[in-house]
Design an enzyme around this catalytic site. Structure first.
Site, short mmCIF file in Angstrom:
data_model
loop_
_atom_site.label_atom_id
_atom_site.label_comp_id
_atom_site.label_asym_id
_atom_site.label_seq_id
_atom_site.Cartn_x
_atom_site.Cartn_y
_atom_site.Cartn_z
N HIS A 153 -5.63 -2.40 -3.37
CA HIS A 153 -5.82 -1.49 -4.51
C HIS A 153 -7.20 -1.62 -5.13
O HIS A 153 -7.82 -0.64 -5.51
CB HIS A 153 -4.75 -1.77 -5.57
CG HIS A 153 -3.37 -1.61 -5.05
ND1 HIS A 153 -2.93 -0.43 -4.48
CD2 HIS A 153 -2.32 -2.47 -4.97
CE1 HIS A 153 -1.67 -0.57 -4.10
NE2 HIS A 153 -1.29 -1.80 -4.38
N HIS A 213 2.94 4.42 -4.83
CA HIS A 213 3.85 4.94 -3.81
C HIS A 213 4.33 6.35 -4.16
O HIS A 213 4.56 7.18 -3.27
CB HIS A 213 5.05 4.00 -3.62
CG HIS A 213 4.65 2.59 -3.30
ND1 HIS A 213 5.48 1.52 -3.50
CD2 HIS A 213 3.48 2.08 -2.82
CE1 HIS A 213 4.83 0.41 -3.15
NE2 HIS A 213 3.63 0.73 -2.74
N ASP A 247 -0.54 2.91 0.68
CA ASP A 247 -1.17 2.56 -0.60
C ASP A 247 -2.50 3.30 -0.77
O ASP A 247 -2.83 3.77 -1.87
CB ASP A 247 -1.46 1.05 -0.68
CG ASP A 247 -0.23 0.23 -1.06
OD1 ASP A 247 0.74 0.80 -1.61
OD2 ASP A 247 -0.26 -1.00 -0.82
N HIS A 284 1.87 0.25 5.54
CA HIS A 284 2.03 0.24 4.09
C HIS A 284 0.67 0.24 3.39
O HIS A 284 0.50 0.91 2.36
CB HIS A 284 2.89 -0.92 3.59
CG HIS A 284 3.14 -0.80 2.12
ND1 HIS A 284 4.10 0.05 1.61
CD2 HIS A 284 2.49 -1.32 1.07
CE1 HIS A 284 4.03 0.03 0.29
NE2 HIS A 284 3.06 -0.80 -0.08
ZN LIG Z 1 2.19 -0.60 -1.96
#
Ligand SMILES: [Zn+2]
Length: 317
Positions: free
Chosen positions: A269, A85, A246, A242
């Site tokens: 991720h 973030h 990311d 979000h």
């Molecule tokens: Zn995140």
């Protein structure tokens, strides 16, 4: 494109101090963001308190963990978690160079989004450096399929994100966002989107010693039939936003702003990291290019600083 495609590298106008909590450890954390010279890139400095410490570059080669958050390590046991973030805020606002000193092994979660970092950076502003900005230009399409997730980087004159998610929960369902990234669109469309989690997962995470700092102050908590947070959502499709945030943070680990389009389906991720690694593994898939200097800068060199400052100001909506 304006602002994001400046001809010169930038850094912070002065240092920034922030304190918060590590979402996994639950422990207090202090970070200081320092301005840095051209071609330094974004680097973490894990301080041990007496001026000594370990430096870890924000680079995809340093990634040592992709479960729940992105973790960077030096290969000798030093690591820093939840970098995404903060890196999203720096890359999203066009900060090329900064040294991030941290007194813990986890970046503070703040409110679960990038907005605290964005506001702190906007308050002090950026300065342009002499060094020309270099972009990582995607030359051919790279695709990765991984356990039901799909990711793709392809050539594009700008930085574009196309992110889709699909969850069994009716509160999320299928969501999609397509966005051309520049500091203005990052601030408006992505920077306030918070991380999220399912209530049913929380006890399992706590038992594993994870998410000890997670609370309604920094996470959108999804119950069986409702959002638990009393204030509700910040965007109707906050979840996919979000995920896009990311991706901006994880793709900052390319080490330079990307000229390319990124697609992510049911990703996270791990997928973001795999796509970057796949691209760097293929030397024909990318090249570094310098931003061309605008003609007006060549003609009126003495005004270039002022023009650049005005461009940044215009993006700060
Ligand atoms: Zn995140």
């Amino acid at each position: 494109m304006k602002g994001f495609i400046g001809a010169r590298q930038t850094t912070l106008a002065s240092e920034i101090s922030l304190t918060g909590t590590g979402v996994h450890s639950g422990a207090p954390v202090s970070i200081i963001l320092y301005p840095a010279d051209g071609d330094t890139g974004l680097r973490f400095f894990l301080s041990n308190g007496d001026g000594d410490g370990t430096e870890i570059p924000a680079d995809q080669r340093s990634v040592t963990g992709v479960t729940l958050c992105t973790v960077l390590g030096d290969g000798n046991g030093a690591s820093v978690a939840t970098v995404e973030h903060l890196l999203a805020a720096l890359r999203g606002l066009g900060v090329d160079n900064a040294l991030i000193e941290i007194d813990s092994n986890e970046v503070p979660i703040m409110d679960g989004s990038s907005i605290s970092f964005v506001e702190a950076i906007d308050e002090i502003g950026l300065v342009e450096l002499e060094a020309p900005r270099r972009y990582l230009k995607v030359l051919k399409t790279i695709t990765v399929e991984d356990a039901g997730a799909f990711g793709e980087l392809s050539p594009h004159n700008g930085f574009r994100l196309d992110v889709e998610i699909e969850f069994d929960s009716a509160l999320i369902g299928a969501q999609k966002i397509e966005i051309d990234l520049n500091p203005g669109s990052f601030r408006r469309e992505l920077s306030r989107a918070r991380t999220f989690g399912f209530m049913k997962d929380v006890e399992r995470l706590w038992a594993a010693g994870l998410a000890l700092g997670a609370s309604l102050e920094n996470t959108v908590a999804i119950g069986d039939d409702r959002i638990i947070n009393r204030e509700g959502l910040r965007y109707p499709d906050e979840f996919v936003r979000h995920k896009a945030l990311d991706a901006v943070g994880d793709l900052a680990l390319a080490g330079a702003p990307i000229l390319g389009a990124y697609r992510s389906r049911r990703g996270g991720h791990r997928l973001n990291s795999l796509v970057l690694k796949a691209m760097f593994a293929d030397s024909e898939a990318w090249t570094m290019v310098e931003a061309p200097r605008p003609a007006r800068e060549v003609r009126h060199a003495e005004f270039s600083q002022r023009i650049a400052a005005a461009n940044f100001a215009a993006e700060r909506s």
